[in-house]
Design a protein around this motif. Structure first.
Motif, PDB file in Angstrom:
ATOM      1  N   GLY A   1      -7.866  -3.869 -42.554  1.00 50.13           N
ATOM      2  CA  GLY A   1      -7.339  -3.372 -43.724  1.00 50.13           C
ATOM      3  C   GLY A   1      -6.364  -2.667 -43.355  1.00 50.13           C
ATOM      4  N   LEU A   2      -6.070  -1.971 -42.412  1.00 50.24           N
ATOM      5  CA  LEU A   2      -5.047  -1.207 -42.175  1.00 50.24           C
ATOM      6  C   LEU A   2      -3.711  -2.153 -41.917  1.00 50.24           C
ATOM      7  N   LEU A   3      -4.108  -3.146 -41.063  1.00 51.29           N
ATOM      8  CA  LEU A   3      -3.126  -3.951 -40.843  1.00 51.29           C
ATOM      9  C   LEU A   3      -2.398  -4.712 -42.032  1.00 51.29           C
ATOM     10  N   SER A   4      -3.240  -5.049 -43.124  1.00 51.06           N
ATOM     11  CA  SER A   4      -2.747  -5.572 -44.277  1.00 51.06           C
ATOM     12  C   SER A   4      -2.049  -4.586 -45.221  1.00 51.06           C
ATOM     13  N   LEU A   5      -2.524  -3.319 -45.135  1.00 56.77           N
ATOM     14  CA  LEU A   5      -1.883  -2.205 -45.735  1.00 56.77           C
ATOM     15  C   LEU A   5      -0.701  -1.868 -45.414  1.00 56.77           C
TER      16      LEU A   5
ATOM     17  N   PHE B   1      -5.202  17.155 -40.701  1.00 56.25           N
ATOM     18  CA  PHE B   1      -5.965  16.252 -40.161  1.00 56.25           C
ATOM     19  C   PHE B   1      -6.822  15.845 -41.379  1.00 56.25           C
ATOM     20  N   GLY B   2      -7.664  16.602 -42.051  1.00 56.29           N
ATOM     21  CA  GLY B   2      -8.388  16.236 -42.939  1.00 56.29           C
ATOM     22  C   GLY B   2      -7.696  15.488 -43.934  1.00 56.29           C
ATOM     23  N   GLY B   3      -6.753  16.126 -44.647  1.00 61.17           N
ATOM     24  CA  GLY B   3      -5.743  15.421 -45.596  1.00 61.17           C
ATOM     25  C   GLY B   3      -5.407  14.138 -45.274  1.00 61.17           C
ATOM     26  N   ALA B   4      -4.894  13.794 -44.142  1.00 62.79           N
ATOM     27  CA  ALA B   4      -4.550  12.440 -43.458  1.00 62.79           C
ATOM     28  C   ALA B   4      -5.695  11.679 -43.579  1.00 62.79           C
ATOM     29  N   THR B   5      -6.718  12.063 -43.051  1.00 61.31           N
ATOM     30  CA  THR B   5      -7.926  11.165 -42.986  1.00 61.31           C
ATOM     31  C   THR B   5      -8.188  10.665 -44.694  1.00 61.31           C
ATOM     32  N   ILE B   6      -8.350  11.744 -45.127  1.00 58.30           N
ATOM     33  CA  ILE B   6      -8.761  11.235 -46.795  1.00 58.30           C
ATOM     34  C   ILE B   6      -7.778  10.200 -47.373  1.00 58.30           C
TER      35      ILE B   6
ATOM     36  N   SER C   1      -8.972   6.379 -48.173  1.00 56.74           N
ATOM     37  CA  SER C   1      -8.867   6.116 -49.487  1.00 56.74           C
ATOM     38  C   SER C   1      -8.155   4.742 -49.673  1.00 56.74           C
ATOM     39  N   MET C   2      -7.099   4.694 -48.851  1.00 53.29           N
ATOM     40  CA  MET C   2      -6.244   3.480 -49.124  1.00 53.29           C
ATOM     41  C   MET C   2      -7.074   2.229 -48.472  1.00 53.29           C
TER      42      MET C   2
END
Length: 104
Positions: A48-52, A89-94, A98-99
């Motif tokens: 999913g991250l690869l396509s994103l 870190f929390g914000g980046a993780t969310i 989410s993406m």
């Protein structure tokens, strides 16, 4: 997962590519057992991250591995990671999860 990655990167997945992929999975599992850590396998979230991100270069993964080795072997560099606030870190993780959840 191999076929999905092939579609994203525009690479044809044939019997030879599948064989190499399964061998890499097996080698990762063996090395995980030898070094007494988790076996390394591919995960759907990474696809999913690869396509994103559309980042399909293996050199990015090599660069990330080198950075992690440096952080693991030189404590002064690892200390730099500890000064980043937990809220960042929390914000980046969310945002990242989410993406991934929303998908492509």
């Amino acid at each position: 997962m191999f076929f999905t990655i092939g579609n994203i990167t525009g690479t044809e997945i044939n019997k030879n590519a599948l064989t190499r992929g399964y061998r890499a999975e097996g080698l990762g599992a063996i090395l995980g057992g030898v070094f007494n850590c988790f076996p390394y396998t591919t995960f759907g979230q990474n696809i999913g991250l690869l396509s994103l991100t559309k980042v399909t270069s293996r050199f990015v993964a090599v660069a990330a591995g080198i950075i992690l080795i440096i952080l693991g072997t030189i404590p002064k560099f690892a200390a730099l990671a500890t000064i980043i606030p937990a809220s960042v870190f929390g914000g980046a993780t969310i945002i990242m999860f989410s993406m991934v959840a929303v998908g492509d």
